[in-house]
Motif scaffolding. Structure first.
Motif, PDB file in Angstrom:
ATOM      1  N   PRO A 155       0.395   5.498  16.487  1.00  9.95           N
ATOM      2  CA  PRO A 155       0.449   4.127  15.991  1.00  9.95           C
ATOM      3  C   PRO A 155      -0.109   4.033  14.575  1.00  9.95           C
ATOM      4  CG  PRO A 155      -1.299   4.389  17.611  1.00  9.95           C
ATOM      5  CD  PRO A 155      -0.490   5.646  17.643  1.00  9.95           C
ATOM      6  N   VAL A 156       0.510   3.188  13.790  1.00 11.58           N
ATOM      7  CA  VAL A 156       0.056   2.982  12.418  1.00 11.58           C
ATOM      8  C   VAL A 156      -0.935   1.829  12.416  1.00 11.58           C
ATOM      9  CG1 VAL A 156       0.764   2.419  10.071  1.00 11.58           C
ATOM     10  CG2 VAL A 156       2.253   3.811  11.523  1.00 11.58           C
ATOM     11  N   GLU A 157      -2.116   2.068  11.850  1.00  9.93           N
ATOM     12  CA  GLU A 157      -3.155   1.045  11.844  1.00  9.93           C
ATOM     13  C   GLU A 157      -2.741  -0.118  10.942  1.00  9.93           C
ATOM     14  OE1 GLU A 157      -6.812   2.767  10.691  1.00  9.93           O
ATOM     15  OE2 GLU A 157      -6.817   4.268  12.296  1.00  9.93           O
ATOM     16  N   ALA A 158      -3.161  -1.309  11.358  1.00  8.70           N
ATOM     17  CA  ALA A 158      -2.900  -2.489  10.536  1.00  8.70           C
ATOM     18  C   ALA A 158      -3.610  -2.325   9.197  1.00  8.70           C
ATOM     19  CB  ALA A 158      -3.397  -3.740  11.257  1.00  8.70           C
ATOM     20  N   PRO A 159      -2.942  -2.637   8.108  1.00  9.03           N
ATOM     21  CA  PRO A 159      -3.547  -2.388   6.791  1.00  9.03           C
ATOM     22  C   PRO A 159      -4.683  -3.343   6.484  1.00  9.03           C
ATOM     23  CG  PRO A 159      -1.469  -3.568   6.554  1.00  9.03           C
ATOM     24  CD  PRO A 159      -1.602  -3.206   8.000  1.00  9.03           C
ATOM     25  N   GLY A 160      -5.716  -2.822   5.855  1.00  7.20           N
ATOM     26  CA  GLY A 160      -6.754  -3.672   5.274  1.00  7.20           C
ATOM     27  C   GLY A 160      -6.532  -3.742   3.778  1.00  7.20           C
ATOM     28  N   ARG A 161      -7.332  -4.502   3.096  1.00  9.71           N
ATOM     29  CA  ARG A 161      -7.200  -4.601   1.641  1.00  9.71           C
ATOM     30  C   ARG A 161      -7.551  -3.265   1.004  1.00  9.71           C
ATOM     31  NH1 ARG A 161      -6.794  -9.700  -0.443  1.00  9.71           N
ATOM     32  NH2 ARG A 161      -7.645  -8.993  -2.435  1.00  9.71           N
ATOM     33  N   ALA A 162      -6.826  -2.916  -0.037  1.00 13.06           N
ATOM     34  CA  ALA A 162      -7.088  -1.656  -0.726  1.00 13.06           C
ATOM     35  C   ALA A 162      -6.685  -1.791  -2.183  1.00 13.06           C
ATOM     36  CB  ALA A 162      -6.315  -0.507  -0.073  1.00 13.06           C
ATOM     37  N   GLY A 163      -7.395  -1.104  -3.047  1.00 13.87           N
ATOM     38  CA  GLY A 163      -7.065  -1.070  -4.457  1.00 13.87           C
ATOM     39  C   GLY A 163      -6.295   0.190  -4.807  1.00 13.87           C
ATOM     40  N   LEU A 164      -5.797   0.241  -6.023  1.00 18.63           N
ATOM     41  CA  LEU A 164      -5.010   1.387  -6.461  1.00 18.63           C
ATOM     42  C   LEU A 164      -5.857   2.669  -6.469  1.00 18.63           C
ATOM     43  CD1 LEU A 164      -2.061   1.830  -7.377  1.00 18.63           C
ATOM     44  CD2 LEU A 164      -2.877   1.731  -9.739  1.00 18.63           C
ATOM     45  N   GLU A 165      -7.138   2.527  -6.796  1.00 20.41           N
ATOM     46  CA  GLU A 165      -8.017   3.699  -6.797  1.00 20.41           C
ATOM     47  C   GLU A 165      -8.129   4.301  -5.401  1.00 20.41           C
ATOM     48  OE1 GLU A 165      -8.796   0.702  -7.807  1.00 20.41           O
ATOM     49  OE2 GLU A 165      -8.901   0.863 -10.014  1.00 20.41           O
ATOM     50  N   GLU A 166      -8.177   3.439  -4.381  1.00 19.20           N
ATOM     51  CA  GLU A 166      -8.278   3.938  -3.005  1.00 19.20           C
ATOM     52  C   GLU A 166      -6.983   4.609  -2.566  1.00 19.20           C
ATOM     53  OE1 GLU A 166     -11.076   0.877  -0.673  1.00 19.20           O
ATOM     54  OE2 GLU A 166      -9.557  -0.076  -1.946  1.00 19.20           O
ATOM     55  N   VAL A 167      -5.848   4.079  -2.989  1.00 17.63           N
ATOM     56  CA  VAL A 167      -4.569   4.738  -2.706  1.00 17.63           C
ATOM     57  C   VAL A 167      -4.558   6.121  -3.352  1.00 17.63           C
ATOM     58  CG1 VAL A 167      -2.063   4.621  -2.975  1.00 17.63           C
ATOM     59  CG2 VAL A 167      -3.359   2.524  -2.548  1.00 17.63           C
ATOM     60  N   THR A 168      -4.993   6.182  -4.602  1.00 19.85           N
ATOM     61  CA  THR A 168      -5.031   7.448  -5.332  1.00 19.85           C
ATOM     62  C   THR A 168      -5.924   8.465  -4.627  1.00 19.85           C
ATOM     63  OG1 THR A 168      -4.704   6.248  -7.411  1.00 19.85           O
ATOM     64  CG2 THR A 168      -5.501   8.512  -7.570  1.00 19.85           C
TER      65      THR A 168
END
Length: 450
Positions: A342-355
């Motif tokens: 299962p894919v977890e429901a997304p929380g808020r994230a910034g571009l730095e965290e994606v990187t």
């Protein structure tokens, strides 16, 4: 006596540059030529024609001209999203890969000979002769007939090759992707190069497949007949979001055996060809996000869906068969059968965290953070640039990263806004699977460019 194919005089010197430069020098020499006035288009043409005429197309779909040529439409589009100093990086990656394959004893060097076009009396008879070559894997015969068709009935030539590639999809998604991306490249660089560029695509489609065992095509034909899909299918038009999303979810949830039936029922029930293609593409990204995988190269059920959507738009009479064949593709079958989490429901994230997640090679976390970034209204242009730069740095996947990046951008832009984000989430996951694993060309090119 056979003679090697010679390219137009204005192309030959640059093609020889790609062919003859030692691999250890190709990156810096390509930068030098681009800075010296060689245009991006000239470099693209040289890379495509050089690798096509000077390598053999291995039936295992690694090495040779397949991936350098198929990636060039993505290369051109991605250059426009790169930061200015690194704009040429995607093109240099492609030139370096073409050069490496030419110098790799597994696929080169090889010489494409000049051959004579061969007709069978009429365009229709030559199409039949062309198709008969498939049953015995007569690659050379198919090339002769195809060249005659290109000279005398170009539309029939394209339709005949595309039809074979659609039928071959159940054996290997690469067969259709190679044809579609070659057609798209020719639309950009000019169809005068088709007699060289498409010969390799013909040859590849008439070779035995690496996956010789495939579901029989008779099941697809039976569905088309039973649901009367040869006529009455809308090619395009309005489809309610709920209907497209419903088919998408159904394709993710049902068994492998039920998948083609669900597509056929949706089409018979009034969904347009393009609406069904959108649902298939969304389902492909859903499957990738949820599957357990560490491979950045097992993405052809998504890039294949992108190619099928092009077929539905550009050659709709072949679209129904192409959509049903998607369910039979070997990588679709692998994705449907793989264990899903299962894919977890997304929380808020910034571009730095994606990187950070991408750099950590954590595909699940990269997907979750990209979903959170998009859900919280993150800067779309910044995310596209980030994902494009990760794709452009990679030299470990034979341009799979670049092709997947552009396919997901196109699918994102072509999907309805309420459903589209899944494609960029899938792209973030794929980026995490290859990030940092092969960056030698990037590092050398960056030093030369900056």
């Amino acid at each position: 006596m056979a003679r090697p194919v010679r390219l137009p005089d204005e192309v030959e010197p640059m093609a020889r540059f790609v062919e003859e430069t030692p691999p250890r020098e190709i990156v810096r020499e390509a930068v030098k030529r681009l800075r010296g006035g060689v245009s991006e288009r000239e470099m693209m043409v040289a890379a495509a024609l050089a690798v096509m005429r000077s390598t053999e197309m291995p039936f295992v779909h690694h090495g040779g001209p397949l991936h350098p040529v198929a990636a060039l439409p993505a290369v051109e589009a991605t250059m426009g999203r790169m930061e200015e100093g690194l704009r040429w990086l995607p093109l240099i990656q492609d030139v370096a890969l073409a050069n490496r394959h030419i110098h790799d004893p597994a696929s080169g060097p090889s010489i494409m000979p000049e051959i004579e076009p061969l007709g069978a009396g009429s365009a229709d008879a030559t199409v039949e002769a062309f198709r008969r070559c498939l049953g015995r894997n007569y690659t050379s015969g198919a090339e002769h007939h195809f060249l005659w068709l290109l000279e005398n009935a170009q539309g029939k030539a394209v339709e005949a090759l595309l039809s074979v590639a659609v039928d071959n999809y159940r054996h290997d998604e690469h067969k259709l992707i190679a044809a579609v991306n070659a057609f798209r490249l020719l639309d950009r660089i000019g169809w005068r190069f088709a007699p060289v560029l498409l010969r390799g695509v013909v040859r590849y489609n008439f070779m035995p497949s690496v996956w010789a065992k495939a579901p029989p095509a008779e099941g697809v034909e039976a569905l088309i007949e039973r649901h009367r899909l040869k006529e009455g299918v809308r090619w395009e038009g309005e489809d309610a979001d709920e209907r497209v999303d419903g088919l998408r979810r159904s394709l993710v949830e049902v068994s492998l055996e039920e998948t083609p039936e669900r597509i056929a029922v949706a089409l018979r029930g009034g969904m347009s060809l393009m609406g069904a293609a959108e649902a298939v593409s969304l389902a492909a990204s859903d499957l990738f996000i949820g599957m357990e995988t560490a491979s950045p190269m097992g993405i052809h059920f998504m890039t294949g869906a992108n190619a099928i959507r092009w077929v539905c738009r550009a050659h709709p009479p072949l679209g129904v068969r192409a959509l049903l064949m998607w369910a039979l593709g070997p990588e679709t079958r692998g994705a449907v059968r793989s264990r899903k989490r299962p894919v977890e429901a997304p929380g808020r994230a910034g571009l730095e965290e994606v990187t950070e997640a991408i750099q950590a090679n954590d595909g699940a976390q990269a997907a979750g953070r990209a979903a959170g970034y998009l859900a919280s209204g993150g800067d779309l242009r910044a995310l596209l640039r980030l994902l494009g730069e990760f794709a452009a740095r990679d030299d470990s996947t034979e341009m799979h990263a670049m092709k997947h990046h552009q396919a997901m951008v196109e699918e994102f832009e072509g999907a309805r806004p309420s459903l589209a984000s899944v494609h960029l989430v899938a792209q973030a996951k794929e980026a995490a699977l290859h990030a940092g694993k092969g960056t030698g060309v990037y590092e050398e090119a960056r030093e030369a460019l900056m």
